[in-house]
Enzyme design. Structure first.
Site, short mmCIF file in Angstrom:
data_model
loop_
_atom_site.label_atom_id
_atom_site.label_comp_id
_atom_site.label_asym_id
_atom_site.label_seq_id
_atom_site.Cartn_x
_atom_site.Cartn_y
_atom_site.Cartn_z
N HIS A 183 69.20 24.51 49.45
CA HIS A 183 68.78 23.85 48.22
C HIS A 183 67.58 22.95 48.50
O HIS A 183 67.58 22.19 49.46
CB HIS A 183 69.92 23.00 47.65
CG HIS A 183 69.51 22.14 46.50
ND1 HIS A 183 69.44 20.77 46.58
CD2 HIS A 183 69.13 22.47 45.24
CE1 HIS A 183 69.04 20.27 45.42
NE2 HIS A 183 68.85 21.28 44.60
N SER A 184 66.56 23.06 47.66
CA SER A 184 65.40 22.17 47.72
C SER A 184 64.80 22.17 49.13
O SER A 184 64.43 23.21 49.65
CB SER A 184 65.81 20.77 47.25
OG SER A 184 64.70 20.01 46.89
N PHE A 185 64.73 21.01 49.80
CA PHE A 185 64.20 20.95 51.16
C PHE A 185 65.00 21.80 52.13
O PHE A 185 64.49 22.25 53.17
CB PHE A 185 64.17 19.49 51.62
CG PHE A 185 63.59 19.28 52.99
CD1 PHE A 185 62.22 19.34 53.19
CD2 PHE A 185 64.41 19.03 54.07
CE1 PHE A 185 61.68 19.15 54.46
CE2 PHE A 185 63.89 18.84 55.34
CZ PHE A 185 62.51 18.90 55.53
N HIS B 73 67.71 20.61 38.66
CA HIS B 73 67.45 20.87 40.08
C HIS B 73 68.72 20.78 40.93
O HIS B 73 68.93 21.62 41.80
CB HIS B 73 66.39 19.87 40.57
CG HIS B 73 65.97 20.07 41.98
ND1 HIS B 73 65.40 21.25 42.44
CD2 HIS B 73 66.01 19.23 43.05
CE1 HIS B 73 65.10 21.13 43.72
NE2 HIS B 73 65.47 19.91 44.12
#
Length: 246
Positions: A83-85, A224
């Protein structure tokens, strides 16, 4: 669908910046209820490991965190979710040990090519501001953002996340991803775009995945931090992906 298609699968869920393994609790519960094996490791210096925060935690440290989970737990045919980073982290893991992986899932995630750091992708004025903020912390780190910026608006979700976010080790943004193979390393990959609202920071990665790869593409109508705001939708999506990958 064959009986074999219903055999349980193994998930390793990798959180993004400022989070920890705790953020996957709602999704992990649902996946385990479907019979899957689920690991939610916390990266060094974050979450319940925030006491380890220090200047020597680099991007490679985080890649090695997840690689070690795969080795020490002797995992194979893993659906590795970032997820994300965390997307940058799973790219590094896939470069090291693709033989242990079934597929990669980039959940509203960043994608970096080899030799590029997260700071390299940001305007100079933004990185200067972030470095200045990091210098004010007890350890060099990036302060956690407000939950609203992560697409969380329900009071219960905001409270769950806000009390658990921890600073992100600065060097994880400052060190470049080092790859020996193309992003994904030949594994089946899926990009999940969280559309409501769309998270602007990963727009470049989303466009690259959509325009330059043959990856599968999914969309979830949530923000997000989908694992918090829409755990049922996300668990169902992940469940479908493992069956289609067999």
């Amino acid at each position: 669908m064959s009986i074999d298609a219903f055999k349980p699968s193994t998930f390793v869920l990798v959180h993004g910046a400022w989070h920890g393994g705790w953020c996957w609790a709602r999704v992990a519960e649902r996946l385990r209820a479907r019979g899957h094996k689920v690991y939610t490791p916390t990266l060094t210096g974050l979450g319940e490991r925030h006491h380890l925060l220090g200047p020597d935690i680099t991007l490679q440290t985080l890649v090695q965190d997840i690689a070690n989970v795969l080795v020490w737990e002797d995992l194979s045919r893993v659906t590795l979710v970032g997820h994300s980073f965390g997307g940058v982290v799973i790219t590094g893991v896939a470069d090291l040990m693709p033989e242990r992986l079934l597929q990669l899932v980039y959940l509203d995630a960043f994608i970096l090519p080899s030799g590029v750091s997260t700071f390299d992708t940001l305007p100079t004025d933004v990185t200067d501001k972030l470095r200045a903020m990091a210098a004010l912390q007890p350890q060099p780190s990036l302060p956690a953002p407000k939950p609203k910026s992560l697409g969380l608006f329900e009071p219960e979700d905001v409270g769950f996340v806000e009390s658990r976010l921890t600073p992100q080790p600065l060097a994880t943004y400052d060190t470049a991803l080092q790859l020996h193979h193309p992003v994904g390393n030949g594994l089946p990959c899926t990009y999940i775009h969280c559309t409501t609202p769309s998270f602007a920071a990963v727009e470049g990665s989303r466009l690259w995945a959509k325009e330059n790869t043959g990856w599968d593409w999914k969309e979830l109508q949530t923000g997000h931090d989908a694992m918090v705001s829409a755990p049922g939708l996300l668990a169902e999506c992940l469940d479908e992906l493992v069956y289609s990958a067999r």
